[in-house]
Design a protein around this motif. Structure first.
Motif, PDB file in Angstrom:
ATOM      1  N   LYS A  34       1.234  -1.148   0.777  1.00 28.09           N
ATOM      2  CA  LYS A  34      -0.301  -0.094  -0.048  1.00 28.09           C
ATOM      3  C   LYS A  34       1.002   1.518  -0.454  1.00 28.09           C
ATOM      4  O   LYS A  34       2.210   1.450   0.724  1.00 28.09           O
ATOM      5  CB  LYS A  34      -1.349   0.136   1.016  1.00 28.09           C
ATOM      6  CG  LYS A  34      -1.819  -1.383   1.350  1.00 28.09           C
ATOM      7  CD  LYS A  34      -2.739  -1.324   2.194  1.00 28.09           C
ATOM      8  CE  LYS A  34      -3.897  -1.961   2.380  1.00 28.09           C
ATOM      9  NZ  LYS A  34      -4.715  -2.375   3.656  1.00 28.09           N
ATOM     10  N   ALA A 620     -17.745  -3.060  -2.735  1.00 30.56           N
ATOM     11  CA  ALA A 620     -17.024  -1.870  -1.953  1.00 30.56           C
ATOM     12  C   ALA A 620     -17.293  -0.705  -2.940  1.00 30.56           C
ATOM     13  O   ALA A 620     -17.017   0.704  -2.610  1.00 30.56           O
ATOM     14  CB  ALA A 620     -15.135  -2.519  -2.539  1.00 30.56           C
ATOM     15  N   THR A 623     -20.684   1.000  -1.554  1.00 37.74           N
ATOM     16  CA  THR A 623     -20.718   1.720  -0.090  1.00 37.74           C
ATOM     17  C   THR A 623     -20.359   2.699   0.377  1.00 37.74           C
ATOM     18  O   THR A 623     -21.203   3.530   1.211  1.00 37.74           O
ATOM     19  CB  THR A 623     -19.572   0.081   0.753  1.00 37.74           C
ATOM     20  OG1 THR A 623     -18.662   0.329   0.457  1.00 37.74           O
ATOM     21  CG2 THR A 623     -20.439  -0.487  -0.152  1.00 37.74           C
ATOM     22  N   LYS A 625     -18.087   3.777   1.692  1.00 38.11           N
ATOM     23  CA  LYS A 625     -16.821   3.065   3.151  1.00 38.11           C
ATOM     24  C   LYS A 625     -15.711   2.798   2.327  1.00 38.11           C
ATOM     25  O   LYS A 625     -15.302   2.140   1.661  1.00 38.11           O
ATOM     26  CB  LYS A 625     -17.565   2.135   3.885  1.00 38.11           C
ATOM     27  CG  LYS A 625     -16.917   1.400   4.933  1.00 38.11           C
ATOM     28  CD  LYS A 625     -17.804   0.358   5.569  1.00 38.11           C
ATOM     29  CE  LYS A 625     -17.141   0.067   6.802  1.00 38.11           C
ATOM     30  NZ  LYS A 625     -17.564  -1.778   7.510  1.00 38.11           N
ATOM     31  N   LEU A 626     -14.689   3.252   3.875  1.00 36.80           N
ATOM     32  CA  LEU A 626     -13.296   3.845   3.507  1.00 36.80           C
ATOM     33  C   LEU A 626     -12.891   3.014   4.412  1.00 36.80           C
ATOM     34  O   LEU A 626     -13.025   3.403   5.709  1.00 36.80           O
ATOM     35  CB  LEU A 626     -13.226   4.390   3.088  1.00 36.80           C
ATOM     36  CG  LEU A 626     -13.227   5.928   1.531  1.00 36.80           C
ATOM     37  CD1 LEU A 626     -13.096   7.229   1.923  1.00 36.80           C
ATOM     38  CD2 LEU A 626     -12.814   4.493   0.485  1.00 36.80           C
ATOM     39  N   THR A 627     -11.307   1.986   3.848  1.00 34.76           N
ATOM     40  CA  THR A 627     -10.790   1.053   5.080  1.00 34.76           C
ATOM     41  C   THR A 627      -9.644   2.477   4.718  1.00 34.76           C
ATOM     42  O   THR A 627      -8.911   2.603   4.372  1.00 34.76           O
ATOM     43  CB  THR A 627     -10.346   0.126   4.212  1.00 34.76           C
ATOM     44  OG1 THR A 627     -11.920  -0.727   4.243  1.00 34.76           O
ATOM     45  CG2 THR A 627      -9.776  -0.785   5.670  1.00 34.76           C
ATOM     46  N   HIS A 628      -8.784   2.602   5.462  1.00 31.37           N
ATOM     47  CA  HIS A 628      -8.197   3.048   6.372  1.00 31.37           C
ATOM     48  C   HIS A 628      -6.981   2.724   6.705  1.00 31.37           C
ATOM     49  O   HIS A 628      -6.670   1.773   8.283  1.00 31.37           O
ATOM     50  CB  HIS A 628      -8.261   4.179   7.592  1.00 31.37           C
ATOM     51  CG  HIS A 628      -9.257   5.461   7.123  1.00 31.37           C
ATOM     52  ND1 HIS A 628     -10.488   5.433   6.707  1.00 31.37           N
ATOM     53  CD2 HIS A 628      -8.979   6.970   6.909  1.00 31.37           C
ATOM     54  CE1 HIS A 628     -10.565   6.452   6.640  1.00 31.37           C
ATOM     55  NE2 HIS A 628     -10.351   7.301   6.222  1.00 31.37           N
ATOM     56  N   THR A 629      -5.749   2.979   6.639  1.00 34.12           N
ATOM     57  CA  THR A 629      -4.277   2.045   6.963  1.00 34.12           C
ATOM     58  C   THR A 629      -3.173   3.168   7.099  1.00 34.12           C
ATOM     59  O   THR A 629      -2.925   3.772   6.440  1.00 34.12           O
ATOM     60  CB  THR A 629      -3.771   0.969   5.897  1.00 34.12           C
ATOM     61  OG1 THR A 629      -4.550  -0.023   5.672  1.00 34.12           O
ATOM     62  CG2 THR A 629      -2.865   0.091   6.203  1.00 34.12           C
ATOM     63  N   GLU A 658      -9.030   2.570   0.755  1.00 31.59           N
ATOM     64  CA  GLU A 658      -9.481   2.075  -0.577  1.00 31.59           C
ATOM     65  C   GLU A 658     -11.308   1.629   0.226  1.00 31.59           C
ATOM     66  O   GLU A 658     -11.270   1.571   1.377  1.00 31.59           O
ATOM     67  CB  GLU A 658      -8.849   0.866  -0.983  1.00 31.59           C
ATOM     68  CG  GLU A 658      -8.719  -0.131   1.226  1.00 31.59           C
ATOM     69  CD  GLU A 658      -7.403  -1.454   0.038  1.00 31.59           C
ATOM     70  OE1 GLU A 658      -8.010  -1.837  -1.038  1.00 31.59           O
ATOM     71  OE2 GLU A 658      -7.333  -1.873   1.266  1.00 31.59           O
ATOM     72  N   ALA A 660     -14.283  -0.199   0.709  1.00 28.17           N
ATOM     73  CA  ALA A 660     -14.316  -1.114   1.474  1.00 28.17           C
ATOM     74  C   ALA A 660     -16.541  -1.724   1.058  1.00 28.17           C
ATOM     75  O   ALA A 660     -16.814  -1.580   1.208  1.00 28.17           O
ATOM     76  CB  ALA A 660     -14.871  -1.239   3.493  1.00 28.17           C
ATOM     77  N   GLU A 661     -15.967  -3.671   0.845  1.00 33.88           N
ATOM     78  CA  GLU A 661     -17.270  -3.646   0.826  1.00 33.88           C
ATOM     79  C   GLU A 661     -18.142  -4.271   2.289  1.00 33.88           C
ATOM     80  O   GLU A 661     -17.077  -3.792   3.354  1.00 33.88           O
ATOM     81  CB  GLU A 661     -17.413  -5.786   0.819  1.00 33.88           C
ATOM     82  CG  GLU A 661     -16.297  -6.045   1.336  1.00 33.88           C
ATOM     83  CD  GLU A 661     -16.228  -7.955   1.157  1.00 33.88           C
ATOM     84  OE1 GLU A 661     -15.772  -8.531   1.603  1.00 33.88           O
ATOM     85  OE2 GLU A 661     -16.244  -7.566  -0.499  1.00 33.88           O
ATOM     86  N   PHE A 662     -19.680  -4.221   2.413  1.00 34.23           N
ATOM     87  CA  PHE A 662     -19.970  -4.289   3.012  1.00 34.23           C
ATOM     88  C   PHE A 662     -20.750  -5.832   3.539  1.00 34.23           C
ATOM     89  O   PHE A 662     -21.825  -5.957   2.712  1.00 34.23           O
ATOM     90  CB  PHE A 662     -21.251  -2.957   3.258  1.00 34.23           C
ATOM     91  CG  PHE A 662     -21.993  -2.753   4.496  1.00 34.23           C
ATOM     92  CD1 PHE A 662     -21.582  -2.907   6.083  1.00 34.23           C
ATOM     93  CD2 PHE A 662     -22.935  -3.842   4.511  1.00 34.23           C
ATOM     94  CE1 PHE A 662     -22.208  -2.404   6.830  1.00 34.23           C
ATOM     95  CE2 PHE A 662     -23.889  -3.703   5.993  1.00 34.23           C
ATOM     96  CZ  PHE A 662     -23.438  -3.389   6.755  1.00 34.23           C
TER      97      PHE A 662
END
Length: 682
Positions: A34, A620, A623, A625-629, A658, A660-662
């Motif tokens: 990433k 994804a 949604t 919706k985001l995933t944070h890293t 990126e 994110a699926e739900f």
């Protein structure tokens, strides 16, 4: 730019002007790892007419140096720059500056960051409590509409990518909103008086009232904290009682009747408690003395004592069983010890053994919901109970008055929004933790935690002359509010479908109007008793709107009927009202979720209800919706943008995001409970 006004605070001079900062970023994968970086920054100063852009952090460093030099910034002079969600930008820029002080509410959540050169970044999101789009909608004097959809975040861009006029307008727009919002704050006070948080605003307001008195002869206000300090001096804690209070704290109650879960219900009514938390802060009595230990031999002793005291205790239930069936009260997460338990969507239905810390109001509700073989208690602490101090009662009444009377009044939009926000936050200040570990940031080590000495913190708390709140108050605020909510759940019985903190959904509303009317009469009588005790004008409980409509405080308010309603658990429900669908699912964008479901179902509402099950899945890309890293190590790599141009990119630290699926992911335990207890033959 002209001469900029300044204001002094604690021997530091501040530029009294609005300023904002924002970045746009790209997230990607490089050789399977990433990576993320910013490709443009925007800085604004002054109301919408001084906005600067750059493509690299080196360019922003150059502007930063210019600002420091031009304004003569340093240890005794500062420029405040607002960032909407500072935590995000800080992760990208933290290694480019030397930090004097970083104040954070939790790890990686700074709300104030001061450089050694006198530039102070603050978080406008934490201040407003709203998204940038909502901030734009709530601007009253300096209207700026939030542009939507002009910057496609999925497109790969870098510092050399040419941006279109529409994309640049989008970047410009975000800064204009921040500047306009801070300008409206500065129209009301100077830069040093703007609080760090939304809750901080109401703290300032209430504290000022607590430490102020009125001259009975002249009617003039004057500062006199001594009388209120005398009240606070009696309200102390020990470390052990504080830890018990922490264990006893429970928030709002949100749950669904398993009998009606995962079924489409028709003609469902919704009722809502008007300002639930502010209401109980006026109507009920609270700990108004330091805790003393009690020896109680029976439930009868307990009930007699609770008439005079607010009581907190550790309890153990042996052979706990639900006796009403359609709802459970005790949260699994609040159990200290739990054996042989049957759990229904996070709530304890039954248990061989359950130990927990609770307050008298909780035990009252538990007695109505459960039965048990044995009940044992220890560590019984009691506080003498009285109404909250008069100044706090008056603060709540004033805010409710303004919220009601100023709505839709031309020219008073700022006052209305402020009073509404503060009324909603007034409970929150009561449960602010008084012992918190410090989340520290170091230029070399990064983030860390500095543990707080509980004993020392409690001693400082007890001795504080600026204190105007008592932590146990907040414990009972939510307890009283839950009791009011549960009065409806118990009265409605199996017609009850769903509840959320201050509202319930039910069947056959006409059958339950009698309960609603009686409750409303009872709560208004309770409120009047407090007003009479403090010799306050009872009409303050029933302010009128600009159209002359009375809005009584604390009553159940009928919100309307849903033609169809379906819940699959707490914070998971779908409603149809006047042919329109509304979706509420924790962790999922309301609009994105319903838009995807309608598209899949060809706008067939019935099909959408059928789709809304424990197996709901949203891809994804749909949604929102985001995933944070968090990426803490420096990275350098070659990157190709949407036009095919490849450049070298360097990032000191970043946040990778990126889509994110739900998955709705109802627990197997909940489904199993429904199959065994609720619908065993279906």
């Amino acid at each position: 730019m002209g001469e900029i006004p300044t204001v002094s605070h604690k021997k530091v001079e501040y530029l009294n002007i609005e300023s904002g900062f924002d970045i746009e970023t790209t997230s990607t994968y490089i050789e399977g790892r990433k990576a993320a970086f910013s490709y443009i920054w925007m800085f604004g100063i002054g109301l919408g007419n001084e906005i600067y852009y750059g493509r690299t952090w080196e360019e922003f460093r150059a502007l930063y140096t210019l600002l420091v030099t031009y304004f003569g910034l340093g240890s005794d002079k500062r420029l405040v720059i607002y960032v909407h969600n500072l935590a995000y930008e800080f992760q990208f820029m933290r290694k480019y500056f030397e930090w004097e002080e970083v104040f954070s509410i939790k790890e990686r959540k700074p709300i104030r960051a001061l450089t050694v050169d006198g530039v102070e970044f603050r978080d406008s999101y934490i201040l407003s409590g709203m998204s940038l789009a909502t901030v734009a909608n709530n601007l009253t004097k300096h209207k700026v509409a939030k542009l939507e959809g002009d910057l496609d975040y999925s497109l790969p861009r870098h510092q050399k990518t040419e941006l279109t006029a529409a994309e640049m307008a989008y970047c410009n727009n975000d800064i204009e909103i921040i500047l306009a919002y801070i300008r409206e704050q500065l129209d009301e006070c100077n830069i040093t008086e703007i609080p760090m948080t939304n809750t901080g605003r109401v703290r300032q307001y209430v504290k000022s009232r607590c430490f102020t008195e009125i001259n009975k002869e002249t009617g003039e206000e004057f500062r006199n904290p001594r009388d209120y300090q005398a009240i606070m001096k009696k309200l102390t804690l020990t470390p052990d009682v504080y830890k018990m209070a922490k264990r006893a704290f429970i928030g709002g109650f949100t749950h669904s009747n398993p009998e009606h879960s995962m079924k489409v219900m028709e003609n469902v009514s919704s009722v809502d408690l008007t300002s639930s938390y502010p209401t109980v802060m006026i109507a009920e009595e609270y700990p108004m003395g330091s805790p003393v230990q009690l020896m109680l031999d029976s439930l009868e002793d307990f009930r007699k004592a609770s008439a005079k005291y607010c009581i907190m205790l550790d309890v153990a239930f042996v052979g706990l069983r639900n006796k009403i069936g359609y709802e459970s009260y005790i949260s699994e997460s609040k159990a200290v010890k739990l054996e042989g338990a049957e759990i229904v969507n996070g709530r304890v239905y039954s248990a061989d053994l359950l130990t927990m810390t609770l307050v008298d109001v909780d035990l009252e509700i538990i007695s109505a919901v459960y039965e048990w073989d044995e009940l044992h208690w220890e560590n019984v602490w009691a506080f003498k109970k009285y109404y909250l101090p008069k100044a706090i009662i008056q603060s709540i009444l004033a805010l409710y008055q303004d919220k009601t009377t100023l709505k839709d009044v031309k020219g008073r939009e700022v006052d209305y929004l402020r009073s509404k926000g503060m009324l909603n936050s007034i409970y929150g200040m009561c449960v602010t933790d008084i012992v918190k570990d410090d989340h520290i940031y170091d230029d070399v080590e990064g983030w860390g935690i500095e543990e707080t000495d509980v004993k020392e913190s409690i001693q400082d708390y007890n001795r504080s002359k600026s204190r105007f709140l008592y932590y146990p108050w907040g414990i009972w605020v939510t307890a009283y509010a839950r009791r009011n909510l549960w009065s409806a759940i118990l009265a409605v019985g199996n017609d009850y479908i769903y509840s959320d903190t201050d509202s319930i959904k039910m069947l056959n509303y006409d059958k339950h109007v009698g309960y609603v009317e009686q409750y409303n009469a009872d709560i208004q009588e309770k409120l009047r008793r407090c007003m009479q005790y403090y010799k306050l004008d009872e009409s303050l409980l029933n302010p009128k709107t600009i159209k002359g409509v009375e809005k009584p405080l604390g009553v159940w308010d009928f919100e309307g009927n849903y033609s169809r309603f379906k819940t699959v658990g707490a914070k998971r429900y779908l409603v149809e009202e006047n042919g329109k669908l509304k979706l509420t699912v924790a962790g999922l964008s309301k609009q994105n979720g319903i838009n995807y479901m309608k598209e899949v179902c060809d706008n067939d509402n019935t099909a959408v209800f059928e789709m809304f099950t424990d197996e709901l899945y949203i891809p994804a890309e749909n949604t929102g919706k985001l995933t944070h890293t968090y990426l803490d190590d420096a990275d350098t790599f070659m990157f190709t943008d949407l036009h095919g141009e490849t450049v070298e990119v360097h990032s000191e630290s970043a946040v990778h995001m990126e889509p994110a699926e739900f998955n709705l992911s109802i627990t197997d335990l909940y489904i199993d409970f429904i199959n065994r207890y609720v619908r065993p033959n279906k």
